[in-house]
Design a protein around this motif. Structure first.
Motif, PDB file in Angstrom:
ATOM      1  N   LEU A   1       0.890  -1.185   0.223  1.00 17.26           N
ATOM      2  CA  LEU A   1      -0.152  -0.045  -0.074  1.00 17.26           C
ATOM      3  C   LEU A   1       0.877   1.370   0.143  1.00 17.26           C
ATOM      4  O   LEU A   1       0.669   2.206  -0.584  1.00 17.26           O
ATOM      5  CB  LEU A   1      -0.838   0.094   1.163  1.00 17.26           C
ATOM      6  CG  LEU A   1      -1.918   1.164   1.370  1.00 17.26           C
ATOM      7  CD1 LEU A   1      -2.917   1.387  -0.109  1.00 17.26           C
ATOM      8  CD2 LEU A   1      -2.581   1.108   2.528  1.00 17.26           C
ATOM      9  N   GLY A   2       1.819   1.360   0.873  1.00 14.43           N
ATOM     10  CA  GLY A   2       2.864   2.350   0.681  1.00 14.43           C
ATOM     11  C   GLY A   2       3.504   2.700  -0.528  1.00 14.43           C
ATOM     12  O   GLY A   2       3.639   3.863  -0.958  1.00 14.43           O
ATOM     13  N   TRP A   3       3.820   1.585  -1.037  1.00  9.83           N
ATOM     14  CA  TRP A   3       4.434   1.802  -2.334  1.00  9.83           C
ATOM     15  C   TRP A   3       3.369   2.327  -3.345  1.00  9.83           C
ATOM     16  O   TRP A   3       3.895   3.119  -4.227  1.00  9.83           O
ATOM     17  CB  TRP A   3       5.215   0.130  -2.881  1.00  9.83           C
ATOM     18  CG  TRP A   3       5.403   0.154  -4.090  1.00  9.83           C
ATOM     19  CD1 TRP A   3       6.528   0.758  -5.062  1.00  9.83           C
ATOM     20  CD2 TRP A   3       4.706  -0.050  -5.393  1.00  9.83           C
ATOM     21  NE1 TRP A   3       6.533   0.562  -6.222  1.00  9.83           N
ATOM     22  CE2 TRP A   3       5.324   0.081  -6.744  1.00  9.83           C
ATOM     23  CE3 TRP A   3       3.398  -0.658  -5.464  1.00  9.83           C
ATOM     24  CZ2 TRP A   3       4.800  -0.251  -7.805  1.00  9.83           C
ATOM     25  CZ3 TRP A   3       2.888  -1.074  -6.781  1.00  9.83           C
ATOM     26  CH2 TRP A   3       3.823  -0.856  -7.886  1.00  9.83           C
ATOM     27  N   ALA A   4       2.073   1.614  -3.468  1.00  7.08           N
ATOM     28  CA  ALA A   4       1.320   2.013  -4.590  1.00  7.08           C
ATOM     29  C   ALA A   4       0.878   3.631  -4.223  1.00  7.08           C
ATOM     30  O   ALA A   4       0.587   4.145  -5.269  1.00  7.08           O
ATOM     31  CB  ALA A   4       0.107   1.158  -4.172  1.00  7.08           C
ATOM     32  N   GLU A   5       0.862   4.026  -3.047  1.00  2.99           N
ATOM     33  CA  GLU A   5       0.418   5.567  -2.790  1.00  2.99           C
ATOM     34  C   GLU A   5       1.484   6.441  -3.089  1.00  2.99           C
ATOM     35  O   GLU A   5       1.348   7.315  -3.889  1.00  2.99           O
ATOM     36  CB  GLU A   5       0.315   5.660  -1.316  1.00  2.99           C
ATOM     37  CG  GLU A   5      -0.982   5.182  -0.690  1.00  2.99           C
ATOM     38  CD  GLU A   5      -1.212   5.091   0.777  1.00  2.99           C
ATOM     39  OE1 GLU A   5      -0.227   5.415   1.439  1.00  2.99           O
ATOM     40  OE2 GLU A   5      -2.449   4.861   1.248  1.00  2.99           O
ATOM     41  N   LYS A   6       2.963   5.997  -3.027  1.00  2.00           N
ATOM     42  CA  LYS A   6       4.047   6.697  -3.624  1.00  2.00           C
ATOM     43  C   LYS A   6       4.137   6.742  -5.060  1.00  2.00           C
ATOM     44  O   LYS A   6       4.352   7.909  -5.903  1.00  2.00           O
ATOM     45  CB  LYS A   6       5.441   6.145  -3.164  1.00  2.00           C
ATOM     46  CG  LYS A   6       5.590   6.274  -1.448  1.00  2.00           C
ATOM     47  CD  LYS A   6       6.642   5.894  -1.064  1.00  2.00           C
ATOM     48  CE  LYS A   6       6.997   5.944   0.370  1.00  2.00           C
ATOM     49  NZ  LYS A   6       7.963   5.200   0.942  1.00  2.00           N
TER      50      LYS A   6
END
Length: 118
Positions: free
Chosen positions: A104-109
């Protein structure tokens, strides 16, 4: 020698195979959604079926069996009349929470980057 958390080992044949198997398993349709739905505790089959919009009976049954075989969940039969079956994550299944957070963190970035370029 202790490895830092963010270091990635050079891909040996063995580590690449482990990684590939893990990614292919996680990438199976509905697998992640099923695990996500079990993060907050055990669920019965129909609770999962109703919570996951679009999944078929056959595919839910297949994925639950896959997850059980991989040791990520346990199927618990409750001896009552009528018989009840619950599915619950094992400790390795709960460890997926960190995987989901990372993805999720990667996708948001990634999304923020794409939006900033567009």
């Amino acid at each position: 020698m202790e490895r830092k958390h963010n270091e990635i080992d050079i891909c040996t044949e063995s580590t690449c195979q482990i990684y590939r198997s893990a990614i292919e398993f996680i990438g199976k349709r509905w697998t992640g959604v099923i695990i996500f739905n079990l993060f907050d505790g055990p669920k019965r089959y129909h609770e999962l079926l109703n919570a996951i919009d679009g999944i078929s009976d056959r595919l839910l049954t297949e994925r639950l069996k896959d997850l059980e075989e991989e040791g990520l969940l346990v199927k618990r039969i409750i001896a009552e009349a009528p018989k009840k079956v619950e599915y619950e994550l094992t400790p390795p299944g709960h460890e997926f929470r960190e995987v989901f957070k990372a993805i999720l963190g990667w996708a948001e970035k990634k999304d923020a980057y794409v939006k900033s370029k567009g």
